[in-house]
Design a protein around this motif. Structure first.
Motif, short mmCIF file in Angstrom:
data_model
loop_
_atom_site.label_atom_id
_atom_site.label_comp_id
_atom_site.label_asym_id
_atom_site.label_seq_id
_atom_site.Cartn_x
_atom_site.Cartn_y
_atom_site.Cartn_z
N ALA A 147 70.17 14.52 -0.13
CA ALA A 147 68.99 15.03 -0.83
C ALA A 147 68.75 14.24 -2.11
O ALA A 147 67.59 13.94 -2.47
CB ALA A 147 69.17 16.51 -1.14
N ALA A 148 69.82 13.91 -2.83
CA ALA A 148 69.69 13.10 -4.05
C ALA A 148 69.12 11.72 -3.72
O ALA A 148 68.27 11.19 -4.46
CB ALA A 148 71.05 12.96 -4.74
N SER A 149 69.56 11.16 -2.60
CA SER A 149 69.06 9.86 -2.17
C SER A 149 67.56 9.93 -1.88
O SER A 149 66.79 9.05 -2.30
CB SER A 149 69.81 9.41 -0.91
OG SER A 149 69.29 8.20 -0.41
N ALA A 150 67.13 11.00 -1.19
CA ALA A 150 65.71 11.15 -0.86
C ALA A 150 64.87 11.34 -2.12
O ALA A 150 63.80 10.75 -2.26
CB ALA A 150 65.53 12.33 0.08
N LEU A 151 65.37 12.16 -3.04
CA LEU A 151 64.61 12.44 -4.26
C LEU A 151 64.47 11.20 -5.13
O LEU A 151 63.39 10.92 -5.66
CB LEU A 151 65.28 13.57 -5.05
CG LEU A 151 64.56 14.02 -6.33
CD1 LEU A 151 63.11 14.39 -6.04
CD2 LEU A 151 65.30 15.18 -6.98
N TYR A 152 65.55 10.43 -5.28
CA TYR A 152 65.45 9.21 -6.09
C TYR A 152 64.59 8.17 -5.39
O TYR A 152 63.92 7.35 -6.05
CB TYR A 152 66.83 8.65 -6.42
CG TYR A 152 66.80 7.70 -7.59
CD1 TYR A 152 66.55 8.17 -8.87
CD2 TYR A 152 66.97 6.33 -7.42
CE1 TYR A 152 66.49 7.31 -9.96
CE2 TYR A 152 66.92 5.46 -8.51
CZ TYR A 152 66.68 5.96 -9.76
OH TYR A 152 66.61 5.10 -10.84
N GLY A 153 64.60 8.20 -4.05
CA GLY A 153 63.70 7.33 -3.30
C GLY A 153 62.24 7.66 -3.55
O GLY A 153 61.36 6.80 -3.41
N PHE A 154 61.96 8.90 -3.93
CA PHE A 154 60.61 9.32 -4.31
C PHE A 154 60.32 8.98 -5.77
O PHE A 154 59.20 8.60 -6.12
CB PHE A 154 60.47 10.84 -4.09
CG PHE A 154 59.20 11.42 -4.62
CD1 PHE A 154 57.98 11.14 -4.02
CD2 PHE A 154 59.21 12.25 -5.73
CE1 PHE A 154 56.79 11.68 -4.52
CE2 PHE A 154 58.05 12.80 -6.24
CZ PHE A 154 56.83 12.51 -5.62
N ILE A 155 61.34 9.08 -6.63
CA ILE A 155 61.15 8.87 -8.07
C ILE A 155 60.77 7.42 -8.36
O ILE A 155 59.87 7.16 -9.18
CB ILE A 155 62.42 9.28 -8.84
CG1 ILE A 155 62.56 10.81 -8.84
CG2 ILE A 155 62.37 8.77 -10.28
CD1 ILE A 155 63.86 11.30 -9.44
N LEU A 156 61.41 6.46 -7.72
CA LEU A 156 61.13 5.06 -8.01
C LEU A 156 59.66 4.69 -7.74
O LEU A 156 58.99 4.12 -8.61
CB LEU A 156 62.07 4.15 -7.21
CG LEU A 156 63.52 4.07 -7.73
CD1 LEU A 156 64.36 3.22 -6.78
CD2 LEU A 156 63.57 3.51 -9.14
N PRO A 157 59.10 4.99 -6.56
CA PRO A 157 57.67 4.71 -6.37
C PRO A 157 56.78 5.53 -7.29
O PRO A 157 55.69 5.08 -7.67
CB PRO A 157 57.43 5.09 -4.90
CG PRO A 157 58.76 5.02 -4.25
CD PRO A 157 59.74 5.45 -5.30
N LEU A 158 57.23 6.73 -7.66
CA LEU A 158 56.45 7.54 -8.58
C LEU A 158 56.37 6.87 -9.95
O LEU A 158 55.33 6.92 -10.62
CB LEU A 158 57.07 8.93 -8.71
CG LEU A 158 56.27 9.99 -9.48
CD1 LEU A 158 54.91 10.21 -8.83
CD2 LEU A 158 57.05 11.30 -9.57
N VAL A 159 57.46 6.24 -10.37
CA VAL A 159 57.45 5.49 -11.62
C VAL A 159 56.47 4.32 -11.52
O VAL A 159 55.68 4.06 -12.43
CB VAL A 159 58.86 4.98 -11.97
CG1 VAL A 159 58.81 3.98 -13.12
CG2 VAL A 159 59.78 6.14 -12.32
N GLU A 160 56.50 3.61 -10.38
CA GLU A 160 55.58 2.49 -10.18
C GLU A 160 54.13 2.97 -10.19
O GLU A 160 53.25 2.31 -10.75
CB GLU A 160 55.90 1.77 -8.87
CG GLU A 160 55.07 0.53 -8.64
CD GLU A 160 55.47 -0.24 -7.40
OE1 GLU A 160 54.80 -1.25 -7.09
OE2 GLU A 160 56.44 0.16 -6.73
N LEU A 161 53.88 4.11 -9.56
CA LEU A 161 52.53 4.68 -9.56
C LEU A 161 52.09 5.04 -10.98
O LEU A 161 50.93 4.83 -11.36
CB LEU A 161 52.49 5.92 -8.67
CG LEU A 161 51.13 6.63 -8.56
CD1 LEU A 161 50.11 5.72 -7.89
CD2 LEU A 161 51.27 7.94 -7.80
N THR A 162 53.03 5.56 -11.77
CA THR A 162 52.73 5.88 -13.17
C THR A 162 52.34 4.63 -13.94
O THR A 162 51.41 4.64 -14.76
CB THR A 162 53.95 6.54 -13.84
OG1 THR A 162 54.29 7.73 -13.11
CG2 THR A 162 53.65 6.90 -15.28
N TYR A 163 53.05 3.52 -13.68
CA TYR A 163 52.69 2.26 -14.31
C TYR A 163 51.25 1.86 -13.95
O TYR A 163 50.47 1.42 -14.80
CB TYR A 163 53.63 1.14 -13.86
CG TYR A 163 55.04 1.24 -14.39
CD1 TYR A 163 55.36 2.04 -15.47
CD2 TYR A 163 56.07 0.52 -13.78
CE1 TYR A 163 56.65 2.13 -15.95
CE2 TYR A 163 57.38 0.59 -14.26
CZ TYR A 163 57.66 1.39 -15.34
OH TYR A 163 58.94 1.46 -15.81
#
Length: 368
Positions: A187-203
């Motif tokens: 679950a941690a792997s899946a969530l961090y896999g979501f966080i990284l693109p979310l950071v890119e989207l924020t940029y």
């Protein structure tokens, strides 16, 4: 100085990419090892371990302050120089991502408290598949046959472990606890896999120019809110009341208990700062790939220092992971080579056209 003046050029961006990859390597390999050291020598507070992953955020504040002092001494007095460039919309977006990061830290710390480092690291390899999927959905990441093959192989490599997930379960741990640790890590792997693109989207969605100084501000806010999230968890779990006793009962001694905690906070900060730095310089997918590329190093270090078992399933998973790494980088090299050759080919065609025009000056005007 305006913030867009701080935006790095191509050469500086490449240098920053290399530096951030190195920082990410230190955090990605050292973080799990130090966190596991806490648990195997008597540490039992999962919320405390997750809290340590981001509590080192004041380090970034020192870096931001140093950059501010440097700009004050080197820029023109009439130029605008602010300590913080972040505007409210970006602050709130970073805060939300920070809370998600805090939750991810807890999931990961719980899994690491139940699993050997080598097993945990191989499960985290599945993060690349999640990162690729979310990158496609959120930031329209383009894929080649090589990158798709890499994601597939890395995902299969992590899946191999699930076939015999209890083979390296610690003797004092029930099957239920081990399986729960496995699921929490996934679950941690899946969530961090979501966080990284979310950071890119924020940029991409930020209504202001991005600089590396601004990236550090984003990271600081993320870690601040992640720490706040884990602090609430520690308060609810009464962790602060028992840390003193846990330090005295720590197998390596009370002094080393605090040394382990401080080193953990510093090393994990390298992981987070390096991770979003790679996203800034390249993409969230590359950040996920670099994290997964370091898997063999973490595997070897875990076997050497903690004598984790290295059984057939881990060997197969490791081989598939290495195959996936090579596939991704080979494809990326071909893409970069093609990108470099394209302008050169276009220039040759233009020169050839000019040459023909000079030899046959009336050719373009010849009647059909």
């Amino acid at each position: 100085m305006e913030v867009n003046e701080l935006k790095p050029d191509a050469t500086m961006r490449k240098a920053l990419l290399v530096i951030n990859c190195i920082i990410l390597s230190i955090g990605n390999c050292g973080g799990p090892l130090i966190a596991r050291l806490y648990f195997i020598h008597g540490g039992k507070r999962v919320w405390f371990s997750s809290w340590l992953q981001t509590v080192g955020w004041p380090i970034i504040l020192l870096l931001i302050a140093s950059a501010y002092i440097y700009r004050s001494r080197t820029t023109h007095p009439t130029s605008e120089n602010k300590l913080f460039y972040m505007e409210p919309p970006l602050f709130f977006a970073s805060a939300v991502i920070g809370i998600l990061t805090g939750l991810d830290n807890y999931l990961y710390a719980y899994g690491l408290s139940r699993l050997p480092v080598s097993t945990s690291s191989l499960i985290i390899a599945s993060q690349l598949a999640f990162t690729a999927g979310f990158a496609f959905l959120l930031v329209k990441q383009k894929f080649s046959a090589y990158s798709i093959n890499a994601v597939f192989l890395l995902s299969i490599g992590a899946g191999v472990l699930a076939l015999h997930s209890g083979s390296d379960r610690p003797g004092n741990e029930s099957n239920r606890e081990y399986i729960l640790g496995f699921l929490m890590t996934l679950a941690a792997s899946a969530l961090y896999g979501f966080i990284l693109p979310l950071v890119e989207l924020t940029y991409k969605k930020a209504n202001q120019e991005l600089s590396y100084a601004l990236v550090m501000e984003i990271q600081m806010v993320m870690c601040l809110f992640a720490t706040a999230f884990c602090t609430v968890g520690m308060l609810l779990n009464n962790d602060f009341k028992v840390l003193g006793r846990e330090a005295r009962e720590f197998e390596m001694g009370e002094t080393r208990y605090y040394v382990v905690a401080i080193c953990s906070a510093i090393v994990w900060q390298c992981f987070f700062l390096g991770g979003i730095g790679v996203v800034f310089c390249a993409s969230s997918l590359l950040s996920g790939v670099v994290i997964t590329v370091l898997l063999p190093v973490t595997e070897i270090l875990a076997v050497v220092f903690y004598h984790d078992k290295f059984e057939a399933e881990k060997g197969v998973a490791l081989a598939l992971s290495l195959w996936g790494f090579l596939s991704y980088f080979y494809g990326d090299m071909k893409r970069m080579r093609k990108k470099k050759l394209a302008p050169q080919t276009l220039l040759e065609l233009e020169l050839e056209s000019e040459s023909e025009s000079s030899v046959f000056p009336n050719r373009l005007h010849t009647p059909v």
